[in-house]
Design a protein around this motif. Sequence first.
Motif, PDB file in Angstrom:
ATOM      1  N   ASN A   1       1.141   5.212   1.067  1.00  0.00           N
ATOM      2  CA  ASN A   1       0.592   6.224   1.953  1.00  0.00           C
ATOM      3  C   ASN A   1       0.967   7.587   1.396  1.00  0.00           C
ATOM      4  OD1 ASN A   1      -0.290   7.860   3.947  1.00  0.00           O
ATOM      5  ND2 ASN A   1       0.874   6.913   5.592  1.00  0.00           N
ATOM      6  N   SER A   2      -0.013   8.301   0.865  1.00  0.00           N
ATOM      7  CA  SER A   2       0.282   9.608   0.283  1.00  0.00           C
ATOM      8  C   SER A   2      -0.436  10.716   1.054  1.00  0.00           C
ATOM      9  CB  SER A   2      -0.102   9.638  -1.191  1.00  0.00           C
ATOM     10  OG  SER A   2      -1.482   9.384  -1.319  1.00  0.00           O
ATOM     11  N   THR A   3      -0.642  10.491   2.350  1.00  0.00           N
ATOM     12  CA  THR A   3      -1.290  11.482   3.184  1.00  0.00           C
ATOM     13  C   THR A   3      -0.318  12.631   3.423  1.00  0.00           C
ATOM     14  OG1 THR A   3      -2.526   9.740   4.288  1.00  0.00           O
ATOM     15  CG2 THR A   3      -2.461  11.872   5.369  1.00  0.00           C
ATOM     16  N   LEU A   4      -0.788  13.846   3.164  1.00  0.00           N
ATOM     17  CA  LEU A   4       0.058  15.013   3.378  1.00  0.00           C
ATOM     18  C   LEU A   4       0.137  15.336   4.861  1.00  0.00           C
ATOM     19  CD1 LEU A   4      -1.185  17.345   0.505  1.00  0.00           C
ATOM     20  CD2 LEU A   4       0.897  15.985   0.572  1.00  0.00           C
ATOM     21  N   VAL A   5       1.315  15.668   5.326  1.00  0.00           N
ATOM     22  CA  VAL A   5       1.503  16.063   6.714  1.00  0.00           C
ATOM     23  C   VAL A   5       0.889  17.442   6.931  1.00  0.00           C
ATOM     24  CG1 VAL A   5       3.209  16.572   8.500  1.00  0.00           C
ATOM     25  CG2 VAL A   5       3.577  14.664   6.938  1.00  0.00           C
TER      26      VAL A   5
ATOM     27  N   LYS B   1      -1.221  20.916  -0.248  1.00  0.00           N
ATOM     28  CA  LYS B   1      -1.811  20.260  -1.414  1.00  0.00           C
ATOM     29  C   LYS B   1      -1.928  21.216  -2.603  1.00  0.00           C
ATOM     30  CE  LYS B   1      -5.482  17.212  -2.787  1.00  0.00           C
ATOM     31  NZ  LYS B   1      -6.361  16.177  -2.276  1.00  0.00           N
TER      32      LYS B   1
ATOM     33  N   SER C   1       0.840  -1.193   0.000  1.00  0.00           N
ATOM     34  CA  SER C   1       0.000   0.000   0.000  1.00  0.00           C
ATOM     35  C   SER C   1       0.874   1.241   0.000  1.00  0.00           C
ATOM     36  CB  SER C   1      -0.936   0.006   1.200  1.00  0.00           C
ATOM     37  OG  SER C   1      -0.247   0.385   2.363  1.00  0.00           O
TER      38      SER C   1
ATOM     39  N   GLN D   1      -1.772  19.754   5.291  1.00  0.00           N
ATOM     40  CA  GLN D   1      -2.851  19.718   4.301  1.00  0.00           C
ATOM     41  C   GLN D   1      -2.854  20.941   3.380  1.00  0.00           C
ATOM     42  OE1 GLN D   1      -4.884  17.160   3.562  1.00  0.00           O
ATOM     43  NE2 GLN D   1      -3.637  16.030   5.019  1.00  0.00           N
TER      44      GLN D   1
END
Length: 69
Positions: free
Chosen positions: A4-8, A13, A2, A10
């Motif tokens: 994980n492309s979650t931005l630290v 973006k 998997s 936000q």
Amino acid sequence: MSRNSTLVVQQAKAALNQMKYEVAQELGIQIPQDGYYGFMATRDTGAIGGNITRKLVQMAEQQLQGFRR
């Protein structure tokens, strides 16, 4: 595997999206207006991502130089 492309941060973006369009324009690559990248060549998407990474590393190095002084 998997991804994980979650931005630290936000708020980053919009800045990253803008950078994507700027880099694509510099390289002469047209980004699809509908947001579907399935018809783009892997070489083009890789070039955009690689140049974004290169610019981000360069920006981080410049910031670190400022801390050392």
